[in-house]
Design a protein around this motif. Structure first.
Motif, PDB file in Angstrom:
ATOM      1  N   LYS A  26      -7.070  15.371 -23.150  1.00 45.60           N
ATOM      2  CA  LYS A  26      -7.198  15.190 -21.927  1.00 45.60           C
ATOM      3  C   LYS A  26      -8.056  16.072 -20.870  1.00 45.60           C
ATOM      4  N   ALA A  27      -9.003  15.591 -20.115  1.00 44.57           N
ATOM      5  CA  ALA A  27     -10.007  16.422 -19.493  1.00 44.57           C
ATOM      6  C   ALA A  27      -9.812  16.809 -18.073  1.00 44.57           C
ATOM      7  N   ASP A  28      -8.220  16.921 -17.701  1.00 48.09           N
ATOM      8  CA  ASP A  28      -7.968  17.359 -16.466  1.00 48.09           C
ATOM      9  C   ASP A  28      -6.534  17.717 -16.657  1.00 48.09           C
ATOM     10  N   LEU A  29      -6.013  18.751 -15.764  1.00 46.51           N
ATOM     11  CA  LEU A  29      -4.584  19.067 -15.657  1.00 46.51           C
ATOM     12  C   LEU A  29      -3.598  18.296 -14.395  1.00 46.51           C
ATOM     13  N   ASN A  30      -4.505  17.222 -14.231  1.00 48.67           N
ATOM     14  CA  ASN A  30      -3.442  16.279 -12.982  1.00 48.67           C
ATOM     15  C   ASN A  30      -2.004  15.903 -13.572  1.00 48.67           C
ATOM     16  N   ALA A  31      -1.877  15.581 -14.844  1.00 49.63           N
ATOM     17  CA  ALA A  31      -0.547  15.059 -15.417  1.00 49.63           C
ATOM     18  C   ALA A  31       0.243  16.354 -15.423  1.00 49.63           C
ATOM     19  N   THR A  32      -0.182  17.485 -15.899  1.00 48.92           N
ATOM     20  CA  THR A  32       0.621  18.713 -16.117  1.00 48.92           C
ATOM     21  C   THR A  32       0.949  19.241 -14.620  1.00 48.92           C
ATOM     22  N   ILE A  33       0.246  19.313 -13.754  1.00 48.66           N
ATOM     23  CA  ILE A  33       0.595  19.597 -12.495  1.00 48.66           C
ATOM     24  C   ILE A  33       1.652  18.963 -11.817  1.00 48.66           C
ATOM     25  N   SER A  34       1.497  17.575 -12.070  1.00 48.65           N
ATOM     26  CA  SER A  34       2.599  16.594 -11.506  1.00 48.65           C
ATOM     27  C   SER A  34       3.811  16.783 -12.372  1.00 48.65           C
ATOM     28  N   LEU A  35       3.928  17.039 -13.370  1.00 46.56           N
ATOM     29  CA  LEU A  35       5.003  17.367 -14.434  1.00 46.56           C
ATOM     30  C   LEU A  35       5.961  18.533 -13.791  1.00 46.56           C
ATOM     31  N   ALA A  36       4.878  19.673 -13.568  1.00 44.91           N
ATOM     32  CA  ALA A  36       5.506  20.904 -13.132  1.00 44.91           C
ATOM     33  C   ALA A  36       6.178  20.844 -11.595  1.00 44.91           C
ATOM     34  N   ASN A  37       5.516  19.926 -10.739  1.00 45.23           N
ATOM     35  CA  ASN A  37       6.145  19.669  -9.526  1.00 45.23           C
ATOM     36  C   ASN A  37       7.297  18.952  -9.766  1.00 45.23           C
ATOM     37  N   TYR A  38       7.455  17.955 -10.619  1.00 43.47           N
ATOM     38  CA  TYR A  38       8.623  17.065 -10.950  1.00 43.47           C
ATOM     39  C   TYR A  38       9.748  17.824 -11.469  1.00 43.47           C
ATOM     40  N   LEU A  39       9.411  18.966 -12.269  1.00 43.44           N
ATOM     41  CA  LEU A  39      10.565  20.040 -13.035  1.00 43.44           C
ATOM     42  C   LEU A  39      10.952  21.049 -11.859  1.00 43.44           C
ATOM     43  N   GLY A  40      10.295  21.018 -10.692  1.00 44.68           N
ATOM     44  CA  GLY A  40      10.712  22.052  -9.818  1.00 44.68           C
ATOM     45  C   GLY A  40       9.825  23.578 -10.008  1.00 44.68           C
ATOM     46  N   ASN A  41       8.532  23.154 -10.609  1.00 44.74           N
ATOM     47  CA  ASN A  41       7.734  24.579 -10.883  1.00 44.74           C
ATOM     48  C   ASN A  41       8.407  25.476 -11.725  1.00 44.74           C
ATOM     49  N   PRO A  42       8.725  25.380 -12.897  1.00 42.34           N
ATOM     50  CA  PRO A  42       9.462  26.342 -13.911  1.00 42.34           C
ATOM     51  C   PRO A  42       8.526  27.504 -14.019  1.00 42.34           C
ATOM     52  N   GLU A  43       7.373  27.275 -14.135  1.00 46.16           N
ATOM     53  CA  GLU A  43       6.234  28.222 -14.386  1.00 46.16           C
ATOM     54  C   GLU A  43       6.170  29.406 -13.333  1.00 46.16           C
TER      55      GLU A  43
END
Length: 405
Positions: A26-43
């Motif tokens: 996948k050539a972008d981070l959009n899905a990962t950023i959305s996932l992080a937001n969904y999880l409450g930004n654990p990073e």
């Protein structure tokens, strides 16, 4: 789902790069950023170190984790790919993530994963970051999966970023020149975050300098550091460069307030395998005959491994060799010695190159041997043929090594 069913489901999702190749990228981070937001930004809940590079990033990550463990820090470690068990990717103080945590995480978030068609790697990163948050780790060593700029791990803001080296690998994704690949891996450089470069090159150094300057990121070249006075339990000669990279990184972290003593560094380096469970790096599997495996799989990595083989004492060299089907054999096969006896095989993944095709290509480079229907059959044949004074080397792919461990 139980753990086995959960892992089976994970592997059945959108194509996973390690197994099928380019179609999974996948050539972008959009899905990962959305996932992080969904999880409450654990990073954002734990400190981290980000490690990228063509070769050595796994060894570097494990050595750093071992030192932090010895210093008494609760240390997360995220790496890829795994060799035997998916849970190798996610560890705290050397202990793999519990099967129950994996199963419950997937079960709890499965509707979101399916709705958003997340990749195997995106889900794995989300799982790791969620687990590190839940366990309140003091620091997590995060290894980039591939590249850097668009890698799913590149949503963290680390204490320090590390790029071990740059070589020609994954060119279909990252570029065909060292400069292009350096630009992708340099994408982990963040504003005002120190960056350590393990090994520079006339083509890559200007790229790193430009990106670091743009982000006002202090840059350190590990290769120009002091003479190394430490030893490690990772024995490949290529580990010397990784060791200097680790020490340069630790020096920066100590200045930032991390409490790591000289004793912690020496003990951590001498016990990396014990502390972290690292496998497949110049690993001796047997004596008489001596059997060594190594996960090196690209040109730069294999050059170092072949160099190390020359330092071994043996009467005859047997090489169990398998590769993936996107490997440029015109670059790889000339690195192998013509004097060895070869046992060609296919790693048991969709990306594996058929042993018959590998044998045919190898003959062009005067590499002589037979093909086998599996890695284990090839290894068994080599073991039967070898005398106690011979040496068997197993490699060419991470997946070949995984099948003999």
């Amino acid at each position: 789902m139980n753990y086995s069913e959960t892992i089976a489901w994970l592997f059945e999702q959108l194509p996973m790069y390690q197994r099928v190749g380019k179609s999974a990228y996948k050539a972008d981070l959009n899905a990962t950023i959305s996932l992080a937001n969904y999880l409450g930004n654990p990073e954002k809940s734990f400190k981290s170190i980000h490690v990228a590079g063509t070769n050595g990033k796994g060894s570097t990550s494990h050595m750093l984790a071992s030192v932090f463990q010895d210093a008494g820090y609760k240390t997360g470690l995220y790496t890829s790919p795994h060799l035997k068990d998916f849970r190798e990717r996610i560890k705290i103080n050397g202990e793999m993530i519990p099967t129950q945590y994996v199963s419950e995480f997937i079960a709890n978030h499965k509707p979101y994963f399916e709705k958003n068609q997340l990749s195997f790697f995106e889900m794995s990163v989300g799982l790791a970051f969620d687990y590190f948050r839940s366990e309140n780790v003091d620091i997590a060593i995060i290894e980039v999966g591939m590249g850097g700029r668009l890698d799913s791990t590149n949503i963290i803001t680390p204490e320090v970023s590390v790029i071990t080296n740059i070589g020609l690998d994954h060119t279909q994704f990252l570029g065909n020149t060292l400069a292009e690949i350096a630009s992708e891996k340099g994408g982990i450089i963040k504003d005002k975050i120190p960056i350590v470069i393990g090994e520079s090159h006339p083509e890559t150094k200007p790229v790193f300098e430009r990106i670091a300057s743009k982000h006002d990121a202090p840059i350190t070249y590990a290769e120009t550091g002091d003479t190394c006075i430490y030893t490690a339990d990772l024995k490949g000669i290529y580990q010397q460069k990784n060791l200097k990279t680790v020490l340069a990184t630790l020096k920066i972290l100590c200045k930032k307030g991390w409490n790591i003593s000289e004793e912690n560094i020496q003990n951590g380096l001498l016990n990396t395998i014990k502390n972290t469970g690292l496998m497949g790096r110049w690993q001796v599997l047997n004596e008489n005959p001596k059997v060594i495996c190594d996960t090196a799989h690209n040109t730069d990595g294999l050059k170092m491994v072949m160099k190390q083989l020359k330092n071994e004492n043996f009467e005859k060299l047997h090489i169990v060799l398998g590769v993936v089907n996107d490997k440029d054999l015109n670059l790889v096969l000339p690195l192998f010695p013509k004097s060895a006896v070869y046992y060609f095989c296919k790693p048991n993944i969709p990306r594996g190159l058929d042993a018959s095709l590998l044998l045919t290509k190898a003959r062009i480079f005067e590499l002589v041997g037979e093909e086998y229907i599996s890695v284990k059959k090839a290894y068994k044949a080599a073991f039967i043929a070898a005398t106690n004074n011979d040496l068997i080397f197993i490699g060419g792919s991470t997946f070949v090594v995984a099948e003999v461990l």
